[in-house]
Design an enzyme around this catalytic site. Structure first.
Site: not given
Ligand code: ARG
Length: 478
Positions: A29, A117, A163, A290, A292, A297, A324, A329, A332
């Site tokens: 990890s 742990n 609405h 354009k 945007n 978004e 554990y 793991q 994360k």
């Protein structure tokens, strides 16, 4: 024995053969948990001092260990990616190897009475605590931007929608403070989660509790935890604190996605109520006209990603036996990513809000149009003694007639209104203006300008108090 020779230097003698490269890639990890180095070192320094208190380390040994760990802290502060240079299984083994390389046998004493742990649970809690504080600071920054915008557009009319149909006029200030309210609850939720994050697992060891006489409370206090975990089994397997924190981020991301969506709609050519700054929009490679709303978004899109992190961890924890398991793991990567994305969302949203340019004329026209003052006419009839249901029906017929004539209610000839119901008089025009519509919403929490002004002041007060209390609340909106 180096970790290269066995594939797991810290597991020691039981292993005669190195791990398969695929297993190493699958299991290790370090490539993501290197981010915990500073927090793990902080926890390890407190643990070393705890071992000294328990008589396991002499003052001199403890001092040398702590000096070496402070050196490692400086290394990772200068370059957080330093641990990635190693081939270690995880950040905890990286620290242990580095200490053993510089201090020899003493480096191996640090792990006395401790397990990875309780070590990882501690480091992760410290990391989450810092990140929550950073998010709280960013939330203050965004909320400040919303309040500043609310002040700037305090009485600018905006068509209020239900609405996505024009419903009743409101003011932009009221709109901005609606989001400020959502975000203040998000901050509350994060502060609340922080209380449960902020307890120290050290001393829980692998699962059953350490056999060494360490002073758990003192270790916790040194790390500025509010207290210690009450059950060692729970302490090493609990990831509620991550789920809860992600849950708070999910709601925050949902709020930002709705803010983004409102602005996307309101800034579209069809609505034309507000323009976003060039700093947060992009052009098209093909269509030169354009502009945007990419930032908004992405506020909308990132919410999906953060929901995924939360749902994913829930799925990992479901049915996991005590205590554990390596499944943990998997807490994360999604957490790190969600935190980073949430941070960017909060900071970008502040820049978006600061750069909004309201087209006041267009907003006024849109708020006045669409028969959004029809409720006023119904309320007016109620004032003349008509039951609301009947008033609603009469108003509906007046609106239908106005549509046929192609006029707004406030420009409809009185005679045409009276043809629908004779109780309508000349005084009706006084209640049909936007100003009258707004002024009549003079209720706590309503959109009357006077109420919004009060709400701005209340939000400013609260923000002032919160940023006084919150360490690190820089509000770095830039
Ligand atoms: N890298 C591990 C994790 O993040 C550290 C804990 C390892 N514990 C163990 N018993 N193998 O969960």
């Amino acid at each position: 024995m180096s970790q290269e020779s066995t594939g797991g230097g810290m597991w020691g003698g039981r292993f005669g053969e190195a791990g398969h490269p695929l297993f190493r890639a699958f299991n290790d990890s370090l490539r993501f948990d290197y981010r915990l180095a500073g927090h793990d070192l902080a926890g390890s320094i407190a643990w070393a001092d705890g071992l000294r208190g328990a008589g396991v380390l002499t003052d001199d040994e403890c001092g040398r260990l702590i000096d070496a760990m402070k050196g490692l802290m400086r290394e990772v502060a200068a370059d957080p990616r330093t641990p990635l240079g190693g081939a270690d299984e995880d950040v905890h083994s990286w620290i242990e190897r580095r200490l053993t390389e510089s201090l020899g046998a003493l480096g191996k004493k640090l792990h006395t009475g401790r397990s990875r742990n309780d070590e990882v649970a501690t480091a992760l809690r410290l990391w989450v605590r810092d990140e929550i504080d950073a998010r709280l600071g960013e939330l203050v920054g965004l909320r400040r931007a919303l309040v500043a915008f609310a002040k700037r557009e305090l009485d600018t009319p905006l068509a209020g929608y239900t609405h996505l149909q024009r419903a009743q006029p409101i003011v932009w200030g009221h709109w901005a403070l609606a989001y400020e309210q959502m975000l203040s609850r998000d901050a509350e939720r994060l502060r609340d989660a922080r209380r449960r994050v902020n307890v120290c697992p050290l001393g829980s060891a692998a699962l059953a509790g350490t056999t060494f006489r360490v002073n758990r409370e003192a270790i916790a206090a040194a790390l500025e935890f509010d207290g210690i975990t009450a059950n060692s089994l729970d302490a090493v397997s609990d990831r509620d604190f991550v789920v809860e924190t992600l849950g708070a981020l999910v709601l925050c991301a949902l709020h930002l996605s709705r803010l983004g969506e409102d602005l996307i709609v309101y800034s579209s050519g069809e609505f034309g109520l507000v323009a976003m700054s060039d700093r947060v929009t992009s052009g098209s490679s093909l269509m030169p006209q354009k502009k945007n709303p990419d930032a908004c978004e992405l506020l909308r899109g990132k919410a999906g990603r953060i929901i995924g992190a939360h749902a994913g961890l829930c799925a990992v924890l479901k049915g996991l036996p005590l205590a554990y398991n390596k499944d943990l793991q998997e807490d994360k990567e999604a957490l790190f990513d969600a935190m980073e994305q949430a941070s960017m969302c909060l900071r970008v949203a502040a820049v978006v809000v600061e750069g909004l340019e309201v087209d006041r004329e267009a907003c006024r026209a849109a708020a006045a149009g669409g028969y959004s003052n029809a409720t006023e006419l119904a309320d007016y009839l109620v004032g003349k003694g008509v039951a609301f249901r009947e008033a609603h029906d009469i108003t509906g017929r007046v609106v239908r007639e106005a549509i046929r004539l192609g006029v707004d209610l406030e420009r409809m000839p009185l005679e045409a209104m009276r043809a629908v119901d004779g109780r309508i008089g000349e005084d009706v025009f006084g209640v049909l203006t936007i100003e009258a519509c707004l002024a009549r919403r003079d209720v706590a929490g309503g959109t009357a300008v006077a109420r919004v002004r009060e709400a701005v002041a209340a939000a400013e007060r609260l923000l002032g108090e919160e940023s006084e209390n919150a360490e690190g609340a820089e509000g770095d909106a830039e």
